[in-house]
Design a protein around this motif. Structure first.
Motif, PDB file in Angstrom:
ATOM      1  N   MET A   1       0.852  -1.178   0.000  1.00  0.00           N
ATOM      2  CA  MET A   1       0.000   0.000   0.000  1.00  0.00           C
ATOM      3  C   MET A   1       0.893   1.234   0.000  1.00  0.00           C
ATOM      4  N   THR A   2       0.472   2.254  -0.726  1.00  0.00           N
ATOM      5  CA  THR A   2       1.175   3.530  -0.742  1.00  0.00           C
ATOM      6  C   THR A   2       0.158   4.628  -0.488  1.00  0.00           C
ATOM      7  N   ALA A   3       0.479   5.507   0.406  1.00  0.00           N
ATOM      8  CA  ALA A   3      -0.403   6.636   0.694  1.00  0.00           C
ATOM      9  C   ALA A   3       0.379   7.930   0.508  1.00  0.00           C
ATOM     10  N   THR A   4      -0.182   8.836  -0.274  1.00  0.00           N
ATOM     11  CA  THR A   4       0.423  10.147  -0.451  1.00  0.00           C
ATOM     12  C   THR A   4      -0.567  11.195   0.039  1.00  0.00           C
ATOM     13  N   ALA A   5      -0.048  12.343   0.392  1.00  0.00           N
ATOM     14  CA  ALA A   5      -0.921  13.389   0.916  1.00  0.00           C
ATOM     15  C   ALA A   5      -0.349  14.765   0.623  1.00  0.00           C
ATOM     16  N   PHE A   6      -1.238  15.734   0.645  1.00  0.00           N
ATOM     17  CA  PHE A   6      -0.864  17.146   0.591  1.00  0.00           C
ATOM     18  C   PHE A   6      -1.268  17.743   1.929  1.00  0.00           C
ATOM     19  N   LEU A   7      -0.321  18.341   2.624  1.00  0.00           N
ATOM     20  CA  LEU A   7      -0.560  18.930   3.940  1.00  0.00           C
ATOM     21  C   LEU A   7      -0.237  20.410   3.893  1.00  0.00           C
ATOM     22  N   SER A   8      -1.175  21.221   4.340  1.00  0.00           N
ATOM     23  CA  SER A   8      -0.949  22.654   4.450  1.00  0.00           C
ATOM     24  C   SER A   8      -1.365  23.093   5.854  1.00  0.00           C
ATOM     25  N   VAL A   9      -0.407  23.610   6.600  1.00  0.00           N
ATOM     26  CA  VAL A   9      -0.655  24.115   7.955  1.00  0.00           C
ATOM     27  C   VAL A   9      -0.509  25.626   7.900  1.00  0.00           C
ATOM     28  N   SER A  10      -1.553  26.340   8.295  1.00  0.00           N
ATOM     29  CA  SER A  10      -1.563  27.806   8.195  1.00  0.00           C
ATOM     30  C   SER A  10      -1.855  28.441   9.543  1.00  0.00           C
ATOM     31  N   PRO A  11      -0.822  28.907  10.241  1.00  0.00           N
ATOM     32  CA  PRO A  11      -1.042  29.578  11.519  1.00  0.00           C
ATOM     33  C   PRO A  11      -1.452  31.031  11.315  1.00  0.00           C
ATOM     34  N   LYS A  12      -2.304  31.511  12.180  1.00  0.00           N
ATOM     35  CA  LYS A  12      -2.649  32.930  12.159  1.00  0.00           C
ATOM     36  C   LYS A  12      -1.637  33.643  13.063  1.00  0.00           C
ATOM     37  N   VAL A  13      -0.714  34.363  12.427  1.00  0.00           N
ATOM     38  CA  VAL A  13       0.339  35.073  13.162  1.00  0.00           C
ATOM     39  C   VAL A  13       0.552  36.439  12.533  1.00  0.00           C
ATOM     40  N   GLU A  14       1.162  37.320  13.281  1.00  0.00           N
ATOM     41  CA  GLU A  14       1.572  38.614  12.744  1.00  0.00           C
ATOM     42  C   GLU A  14       2.860  38.407  11.951  1.00  0.00           C
ATOM     43  N   GLY A  15       2.942  38.985  10.778  1.00  0.00           N
ATOM     44  CA  GLY A  15       4.165  38.862   9.987  1.00  0.00           C
ATOM     45  C   GLY A  15       4.285  37.518   9.301  1.00  0.00           C
ATOM     46  N   SER A  16       5.503  37.089   9.128  1.00  0.00           N
ATOM     47  CA  SER A  16       5.805  35.857   8.389  1.00  0.00           C
ATOM     48  C   SER A  16       5.341  34.606   9.132  1.00  0.00           C
ATOM     49  N   MET A  17       4.782  33.665   8.375  1.00  0.00           N
ATOM     50  CA  MET A  17       4.396  32.367   8.923  1.00  0.00           C
ATOM     51  C   MET A  17       5.579  31.405   8.951  1.00  0.00           C
ATOM     52  N   ALA A  18       6.686  31.755   8.295  1.00  0.00           N
ATOM     53  CA  ALA A  18       7.807  30.839   8.105  1.00  0.00           C
ATOM     54  C   ALA A  18       8.326  30.201   9.398  1.00  0.00           C
ATOM     55  N   PRO A  19       8.512  30.940  10.484  1.00  0.00           N
ATOM     56  CA  PRO A  19       9.018  30.296  11.700  1.00  0.00           C
ATOM     57  C   PRO A  19       8.089  29.202  12.228  1.00  0.00           C
ATOM     58  N   GLU A  20       6.792  29.424  12.149  1.00  0.00           N
ATOM     59  CA  GLU A  20       5.830  28.425  12.625  1.00  0.00           C
ATOM     60  C   GLU A  20       5.712  27.263  11.649  1.00  0.00           C
ATOM     61  N   ILE A  21       5.773  27.550  10.354  1.00  0.00           N
ATOM     62  CA  ILE A  21       5.744  26.485   9.354  1.00  0.00           C
ATOM     63  C   ILE A  21       6.972  25.588   9.527  1.00  0.00           C
ATOM     64  N   ALA A  22       8.113  26.185   9.839  1.00  0.00           N
ATOM     65  CA  ALA A  22       9.332  25.401  10.078  1.00  0.00           C
ATOM     66  C   ALA A  22       9.131  24.418  11.231  1.00  0.00           C
ATOM     67  N   LYS A  23       8.420  24.837  12.261  1.00  0.00           N
ATOM     68  CA  LYS A  23       8.127  23.930  13.382  1.00  0.00           C
ATOM     69  C   LYS A  23       7.269  22.759  12.911  1.00  0.00           C
ATOM     70  N   ALA A  24       6.290  23.044  12.073  1.00  0.00           N
ATOM     71  CA  ALA A  24       5.411  21.995  11.548  1.00  0.00           C
ATOM     72  C   ALA A  24       6.201  21.005  10.706  1.00  0.00           C
ATOM     73  N   VAL A  25       7.058  21.504   9.828  1.00  0.00           N
ATOM     74  CA  VAL A  25       7.867  20.630   8.977  1.00  0.00           C
ATOM     75  C   VAL A  25       8.838  19.811   9.829  1.00  0.00           C
ATOM     76  N   ASP A  26       9.442  20.434  10.812  1.00  0.00           N
ATOM     77  CA  ASP A  26      10.384  19.733  11.683  1.00  0.00           C
ATOM     78  C   ASP A  26       9.714  18.569  12.415  1.00  0.00           C
ATOM     79  N   ALA A  27       8.463  18.730  12.777  1.00  0.00           N
ATOM     80  CA  ALA A  27       7.726  17.673  13.492  1.00  0.00           C
ATOM     81  C   ALA A  27       7.566  16.413  12.643  1.00  0.00           C
ATOM     82  N   LEU A  28       7.622  16.543  11.331  1.00  0.00           N
ATOM     83  CA  LEU A  28       7.446  15.388  10.441  1.00  0.00           C
ATOM     84  C   LEU A  28       8.588  14.382  10.559  1.00  0.00           C
TER      85      LEU A  28
END
Length: 107
Positions: A1-28
């Motif tokens: 079995m193979t499972a693929t997915a598209f994941l988009s995590v969007s935090p509501k923050v002031e300014g750039s989302m990049a620092p929070e997105i980095a946390k999400a990616v790191d958790a993977l």
């Protein structure tokens, strides 16, 4: 079995989302998933959907924000083993070229 997915995590923050997105990616990295981060989200690949759900939940939980929107789209191929890269290769075969734009081709 193979499972693929598209994941988009969007935090509501002031300014750039990049620092929070980095946390999400790191958790993977704690999960048995292969992933590729794109400007619009992250493509995940695993042997089963349970691992995808667990990885997506961890990515969602890793974000520190008042509000977090997470979108998860899963393709669960239950009868065929097929890597995500093979899906792209099949499209490229029909195109007769790489499935990318930009670079010298568009100048």
């Amino acid at each position: 079995m193979t499972a693929t997915a598209f994941l988009s995590v969007s935090p509501k923050v002031e300014g750039s989302m990049a620092p929070e997105i980095a946390k999400a990616v790191d958790a993977l990295d704690a999960f048995e998933v292969e992933y590729e981060t794109t400007p619009m989200g992250t493509i995940l690949e695993a042997q089963n959907v349970e691992e995808l759900f667990a990885a997506a939940a961890a990515a969602h939980d890793a974000v520190d924000a008042e509000r977090v929107g997470t979108f998860l789209k899963i393709d669960d191929k239950r009868t065929v083993e097929q890597a995500a890269s093979e899906k792209v290769e099949k499209v490229e075969q029909h195109l007769g070229r790489e499935a990318r734009s930009g670079g010298e081709r568009n100048r």
